[in-house]
Scaffold this active site. Structure first.
Site, PDB file in Angstrom:
ATOM      1  N   TYR A 309      26.195  23.528 -11.877  1.00  0.00           N
ATOM      2  CA  TYR A 309      26.833  24.795 -12.234  1.00  0.00           C
ATOM      3  C   TYR A 309      26.158  25.944 -11.493  1.00  0.00           C
ATOM      4  CZ  TYR A 309      22.873  25.798 -15.380  1.00  0.00           C
ATOM      5  OH  TYR A 309      21.622  26.042 -15.906  1.00  0.00           O
ATOM      6  N   CYS A 310      26.889  27.037 -11.352  1.00  0.00           N
ATOM      7  CA  CYS A 310      26.364  28.263 -10.762  1.00  0.00           C
ATOM      8  C   CYS A 310      27.119  29.437 -11.383  1.00  0.00           C
ATOM      9  CB  CYS A 310      26.484  28.256  -9.235  1.00  0.00           C
ATOM     10  SG  CYS A 310      28.180  28.103  -8.638  1.00  0.00           S
ATOM     11  N   THR A 311      26.995  30.627 -10.825  1.00  0.00           N
ATOM     12  CA  THR A 311      27.570  31.824 -11.440  1.00  0.00           C
ATOM     13  C   THR A 311      29.091  31.789 -11.519  1.00  0.00           C
ATOM     14  OG1 THR A 311      25.705  33.121 -10.614  1.00  0.00           O
ATOM     15  CG2 THR A 311      27.628  34.341 -11.384  1.00  0.00           C
ATOM     16  N   ILE A 339      29.631  29.713 -14.589  1.00  0.00           N
ATOM     17  CA  ILE A 339      29.195  30.199 -15.902  1.00  0.00           C
ATOM     18  C   ILE A 339      30.127  31.290 -16.410  1.00  0.00           C
ATOM     19  CG2 ILE A 339      27.260  31.225 -17.181  1.00  0.00           C
ATOM     20  CD1 ILE A 339      25.453  30.208 -14.828  1.00  0.00           C
TER      21      ILE A 339
END
Length: 457
Positions: A309-311, A339
Site C-alpha cells: 500500500y501507499c498514499t 490509503i
C-alpha cells in the site's frame, strides 16, 4: 500547424496569447464598465498597453509553446461573430487542430463562473494518476499548465510518456471543472474515471505555486519504465478486499501462522505518523531507494504473499511490478486507490494515525490516534515542521513545549549549525548534513526473524 517562424508568426502567437487573457463579457458587466479587460497572474489590466507589457516581460517563454492552446481558447470565446478565422486554421470553426489527435487542447468555459467562486479559498486538493501511452508529453504538459492557470489551480504535475501524475489545489468550483475536463480528455478515455480522483479539504493555498513538467517517470522510482513497466503490476484489491485481507493477516499472525507481509511502500517520515497495524515499513528516505531495498532484502520476500500500500496507489503500481520482476514472492497484491481511498470507507479501520501528504498541510486526519512522538521529550506528537536550520530540509516532530525551549531543529547537529549561522554574517552557506541522515543507512537490511514476521510486527 500555426506558423511561428519569422516576425509574422511571432506577432500572431503574441496576439493569440493576449486574446486568451480577455475577461469574458459576463464578468466585465458584473464588474462594471463596457471596455475590454484582461486578467493574467491574478492582475486585472484595463489598457491594452498594460497587458502587452506584462506578457512581454513575464510570459515571453510561454507565448511560443502555448500559442496553439491560446488560439483554441480565443476562438471558443470569440464565437462566429468575431469575423474570419486567422490564417492557418484548418476548419470552419476557427479551431486549431492538434498535431496528435488523442490530446485535446480544449479549456473549459468559465464565463458563467464568478472570479470569486473560481478563486475561493474554500476548496479541496485532488490527487490522481493515470498510466497510459502519451505520444507527445510536451503537448500534454503545455495543456495542463494552461488548464491549471485558467482555473487558478496550484500544485505539482508530472507528465511522461507513460502517463500523468498530479496533485492540485483550488476552489471547489475549479477542481470540479478540472475533473470534468480530465474525464473528457480523449487521451484518458476508458482509463481514467471519477473514482480515480482522491479529494481532501484544502485549496490553492496548500501549494506555493504551480509546477508542471515532463519527466522520464511519473513517479520517481529510478528504473527505466521500459525495463519495469506499470503493465506488469500486482493484483489490485478494492478497499473492502484489502480490509478483509489485513483482518485475516492480523488474525493469522497472532496465531503464528502468517505467510504474508503487509508492506508500506512509502518513505520513513510518512509511515512514522500513520500506518497499517502489523506492517513492515522500510526505513528509506526516497521511493527511488525502494528497488535497492527489495534487492538487499529479497530473502525476506521469498515465497511470501505481499500486500502493498501507499498514499494514492501510484507507487504500488511500479513497486509491485519491480517486486514481481524478481520472481521471489508467491503473490503480490496492492491497495487500489491507496490509503486515501481506504480511509474514505474505513476511517476507523486498520490504518491508524495521520496520512502524510506532499503539500503545505503535511498530513490529513481520519482518526484520533497519534502513533508518533516528539523528537526530544518523547511525548505523543505527530505534527511536522521544517527543521529550523536554514541549510536543512528535514521534517521534525517537536512538541510545543520543546519548541518553546528552542528545540526546533531535527537533531543536535542542526541545532548547533543554526546557532552558528545566527552568530555569523548572514548568507553564509553550510553543507547539508545532519545526524538524521548520517545515522540512517541509504538502504536498510531488515533484521527480521521469521518469528517476528509471524507475530505481525
Amino acid at each position: 500547424a500555426l506558423v511561428t517562424g519569422g516576425a509574422c508568426g511571432a506577432f500572431q502567437a503574441f496576439s493569440l496569447f493576449v486574446k486568451a487573457k480577455e475577461v469574458p463579457a459576463a464578468a466585465r458587466c458584473a464588474a462594471g464598465g463596457d471596455g475590454v479587460r484582461w486578467r493574467c497572474c491574478r492582475q486585472l489590466f484595463e489598457e491594452l498597453s498594460g497587458i502587452h507589457r506584462h506578457v512581454a516581460l513575464q510570459h515571453a517563454r510561454d507565448v511560443g509553446p502555448q500559442a496553439e492552446l491560446a488560439a483554441t481558447r480565443a476562438a471558443a470565446e470569440a464565437g462566429p461573430s468575431s469575423g474570419p478565422a486567422p490564417a492557418g486554421h484548418a476548419d470552419g470553426l476557427g479551431r486549431q487542430p492538434c498535431s496528435t489527435p488523442e490530446i485535446s487542447c480544449a479549456l473549459p468555459d468559465t464565463s458563467h463562473v464568478s472570479h470569486g467562486d473560481l478563486t475561493s479559498k474554500v476548496g479541496e486538493v485532488l490527487l490522481y494518476y493515470c498510466y497510459c501511452e502519451v505520444k507527445d508529453p510536451q503537448k500534454l504538459c503545455a495543456w495542463q499548465k494552461a488548464l491549471c492557470q485558467h482555473l487558478h489551480l496550484t500544485g505539482k504535475i508530472r507528465v511522461a510518456a507513460e502517463g500523468i501524475n498530479g496533485t492540485v489545489g483550488g476552489s471547489t468550483v475549479a477542481t470540479k471543472l478540472y475533473v470534468e475536463v480530465m474525464l473528457s480528455q480523449p487521451l484518458f478515455k476508458d482509463i481514467l474515471c471519477h473514482e480515480d480522483f482522491k479529494s481532501s479539504a484544502g485549496g490553492a493555498h496548500c501549494f506555493p505555486d504551480l509546477r508542471v513538467g515532463v519527466f522520464r517517470e511519473i513517479v520517481p522510482m529510478g528504473v527505466d519504465p521500459k525495463t519495469v513497466s506499470y503493465k506488469e503490476t500486482g493484483i489490485h484489491l478494492s478497499p473492502q478486499e484489502f480490509h478483509r485481507e489485513v483482518e485475516q493477516y492480523l488474525s493469522r499472525a497472532g496465531q503464528g501462522q502468517s505467510d504474508t507481509i503487509l508492506l508500506d511502500c512509502r518513505n520513513f517520515y510518512e509511515s512514522k505518523i500513520g500506518r497499517f497495524q502489523g506492517c513492515l515499513a522500510p526505513d528509506i528516505r526516497k521511493f527511488s531507494y525502494f528497488p535497492s531495498y527489495v534487492d538487499e532484502n529479497l530473502e525476506l520476500f521469498k515465497d511470501k504473499r505481499v500486500l502493498m500500500y501507499c498514499t494514492g496507489g501510484i507507487r504500488c503500481e511500479r513497486g509491485s511490478a519491480y517486486l514481481r520482476s524478481k520472481a521471489a514472492c508467491r503473490e503480490v497484491y496492492q491497495l487500489k486507490g491507496g490509503i486515501h481511498k481506504y480511509l474514505e470507507e474505513f476511517p476507523d479501520g486498520f490504518y491508524r494515525g495521520k496520512l502524510f501528504v506532499f503539500d503545505d498541510r503535511y498530513a490529513i486526519c481520519s482518526n484520533e490516534d497519534i502513533v508518533a512522538a516528539c523528537r526530544y521529550c518523547g511525548t505523543l506528537w505527530d505534527q511536522y515542521k521544517l527543521c529550523s536550520s536554514q541549510h536543512c530540509r528535514q521534517l521534525v516532530l517537536t512538541c510545543p513545549s520543546c519548541r518553546n525551549k528552542g528545540l526546533t531543529a531535527c537533531c543536535p547537529v542542526c541545532q548547533e549549525k543554526e546557532l552558528t549561522v545566527t552568530s555569523r554574517a548572514s548568507g553564509q552557506a553550510l553543507k547539508e548534513e545532519c545526524e538524521c541522515t548520517k545515522r540512517r543507512p541509504r538502504v536498510p537490511i531488515e533484521q527480521v526473524s521469521q518469528r517476528t514476521l509471524d507475530a505481525g510486527k
